[in-house]
Design an enzyme around this catalytic site. Structure first.
Site, PDB file in Angstrom:
ATOM      1  N   CYS A 241       1.107  -0.949   0.460  1.00  0.00           N
ATOM      2  CA  CYS A 241       0.232   0.219   0.068  1.00  0.00           C
ATOM      3  C   CYS A 241       0.624   1.056   0.477  1.00  0.00           C
ATOM      4  O   CYS A 241       0.914   1.828  -0.843  1.00  0.00           O
ATOM      5  CB  CYS A 241      -0.769  -0.145   1.251  1.00  0.00           C
ATOM      6  SG  CYS A 241      -2.108   0.881   1.131  1.00  0.00           S
ATOM      7  N   CYS A 354      -5.970  -1.638   7.972  1.00  0.00           N
ATOM      8  CA  CYS A 354      -7.486  -1.559   7.752  1.00  0.00           C
ATOM      9  C   CYS A 354      -8.131  -2.250   7.858  1.00  0.00           C
ATOM     10  O   CYS A 354      -9.765  -1.828   7.258  1.00  0.00           O
ATOM     11  CB  CYS A 354      -7.092  -0.122   7.102  1.00  0.00           C
ATOM     12  SG  CYS A 354      -6.646  -0.224   4.920  1.00  0.00           S
TER      13      CYS A 354
END
Length: 519
Positions: A241, A354
């Site tokens: 990410c 997340c």
């Protein structure tokens, strides 16, 4: 609509917007659209806006909605509010500004302002991302800084310090994931988190943009995460990410906003660039440039250090990144937030990935990849069956808990075999290794400089060297030799290659050749 629901509203202003429906039905050509709400909750807003040729102002806005009267009136009010307004002025509009444009909204109707503000933020972020680079302001400050804000204390203090330094700060929050099974309050990338971060930025006096990267995040982070689990690897989605999705998108936005730098709330530091003599690399490797850019350096707070998660960043990206928290400890950060009376000063930290917030890894794998429980055998190093498990994907090299096998001494996962759905277990002595194969290596400096390696996020760097002292550049495969045995290295995890406390390269831990499954 009952009068009691409009107790805080200016009736004339409300009726004006309800009747005029300014902007309804318009579809600006080439505009960017933001959608908020769902038919399940009853209200859906689609707001489209187009910037002028300079990319600095809103040229036209239009909307459609299936919603209650308060939401329709809020859409009309926003259309008037943003027409011909500068982009960064529009970026200061949140739910409270929408409500004010109606003369106020009661608590029972405030959701209408939040819904329209969400749609506006998504449309504005998409428009800003797609627009041509914005020219600098007429009287530019020394430099503009784009700050990544997640709604937590670290990013808030990073924004606070950046604003004190440059005076011209724009906040951005990324919406990365949406899943009804997730806990939006605990996730740093959900729609709820974006809304909170936007309100916090506005409270701090900062314009705020939202980037909707859900498609990019799904393709670049979640899909590889699922694929790696199916292949028996232990993925590290945060590295993907940061290295290939989040920061690239924000640096691109910084370019369009005329921001020289991007600041984040990561605990890391940057080692300045240094001239390096060009190295004669073998033909099969990429040639090393004459000068290398800056490098990552470990944070002052060793426990909070996040260089492992940022190791895949290219030096060209690091040249524009700022880490205001790099020399601070967590208690110092919280103290700064409290001193500035930020509401996140004591906010708890998120401990989950997340996209896993509020759900378990096994539930997520089953829901999104069909990787469900699949009974299999636990075997010892000789191949003898010693137990059973419910799926190889639930295990990683070095794991002790969950094996459910009674033995004279503790057993650990030595490796997994996705083809046979077997988990191989053994003693700590069998797990220990002094050789770690890696693939897809990227060295920003000559391999001879590597004197330690970090094999997991929370692990301490281990004394090590890269076999063969390879030149700077890219390498398909390398071998890391450790000075002392380590209790296993999980294939799929990142190997962070270091010179002291400076990151000079990275690679992905590979399976030893003898245990790699047939392709």
């Amino acid at each position: 609509m009952r009068a009691s629901t409009l107790a805080c509203v200016d009736p004339e202003l409300f009726e004006h917007h309800l009747a005029s429906a300014h902007g309804r039905g318009r579809a600006p050509e080439g505009g960017a659209t933001g959608v908020a709400g769902t038919r399940l909750c009853g209200d859906v807003v689609r707001l489209t806006l187009a910037l002028d040729p300079s990319g600095q102002r809103v040229a036209e806005v239009g909307w459609e909605a299936e919603a209650c009267g308060a939401t329709l009136a809020a859409c009309s009010a926003v259309s008037e509010l943003v027409a011909d307004a500068p982009l960064l002025d529009v970026a200061r509009i949140g739910a409270h500004q929408v409500a004010d444009a109606l003369g106020g909204l009661s608590a029972g109707k405030f959701h209408a302002a939040e819904l329209v503000a969400d749609a506006l933020a998504r449309a504005l972020g998409t428009a800003a991302r797609a627009a041509a680079a914005l020219p600098p302001p007429a009287a530019p400050p020394p430099h503009r800084t784009l700050v990544a804000m997640s709604g937590g204390v670290d990013s808030a203090v990073a924004a606070l310090l950046a604003a004190r330094e440059s005076g011209d700060v724009v906040a951005v929050t990324l919406e990365l994931w949406a899943d009804e099974q997730n806990d939006g309050e605990r996730s740093c990338c959900s729609a709820q988190a974006v809304r909170f971060a936007r309100a916090l930025a506005h409270r701090m006096g900062l314009p705020h943009l939202t980037l909707d990267l859900r498609e990019e995040f799904s393709a670049g982070v979640v899909t590889p995460f699922l694929d790696d689990h199916a292949a028996g690897l232990t993925p590290n989605p945060c590295v993907r990410c940061n290295g290939h999705v989040r920061l690239d998108a924000m640096l691109e936005l910084a370019d369009r906003l005329g921001a020289a730098t991007l600041a984040t709330g990561h605990y890391a530091r940057v080692e300045p660039a240094e001239p390096v003599e060009p190295a004669a690399a073998p033909a099969e490797h990429a040639a090393a440039p004459a000068e290398h850019g800056p490098l990552l350096r470990a944070a002052a707070d060793a426990w909070k250090d996040q260089t492992y998660m940022l190791a895949a960043l290219a030096p060209a990206s690091l040249a524009r990144l700022r880490f205001p928290l790099g020399d601070l400890t967590k208690p110092q950060v919280r103290a700064l937030a409290a001193e500035a009376e930020l509401p996140v000063a004591s906010k708890a930290e998120s401990q989950d990935l997340c996209f896993l917030a509020g759900t378990s890894r096994s539930e997520f794998l089953a829901r999104h990849a069909g990787i469900a429980q699949r009974p299999g055998e636990v075997v010892d190093a000789a191949g003898d069956v010693i137990g059973a498990h419910t799926g190889h994907h639930g295990f990683t090299v070095g794991q002790r808990r969950g094996l459910g096998v009674a033995a004279e001494e503790p057993l650990y996962v030595l490796r997994t075999d996705p083809a046979s759905n077997r988990v191989v277990a053994g003693t700590r002595a069998q797990l220990a290794t002094t050789s770690v194969p890696v693939r897809g290596a990227r060295l920003h400096r000559d391999g001879a400089r590597v004197d330690r390696v970090k094999l997991r996020y929370r692990a301490k760097p281990l004394p090590a060297r890269v076999v063969g002292a390879p030149a700077a550049g890219t390498h398909r495969r390398l071998e890391i030799a450790l000075e002392e045995p380590v209790d296993g290295a999980a294939p799929g995890q990142l190997a962070c290659l270091m010179d002291g406390d400076v990151v000079i390269g990275w690679a992905t831990i590979d399976r030893p050749a003898a245990t790699a499954p047939a392709q």
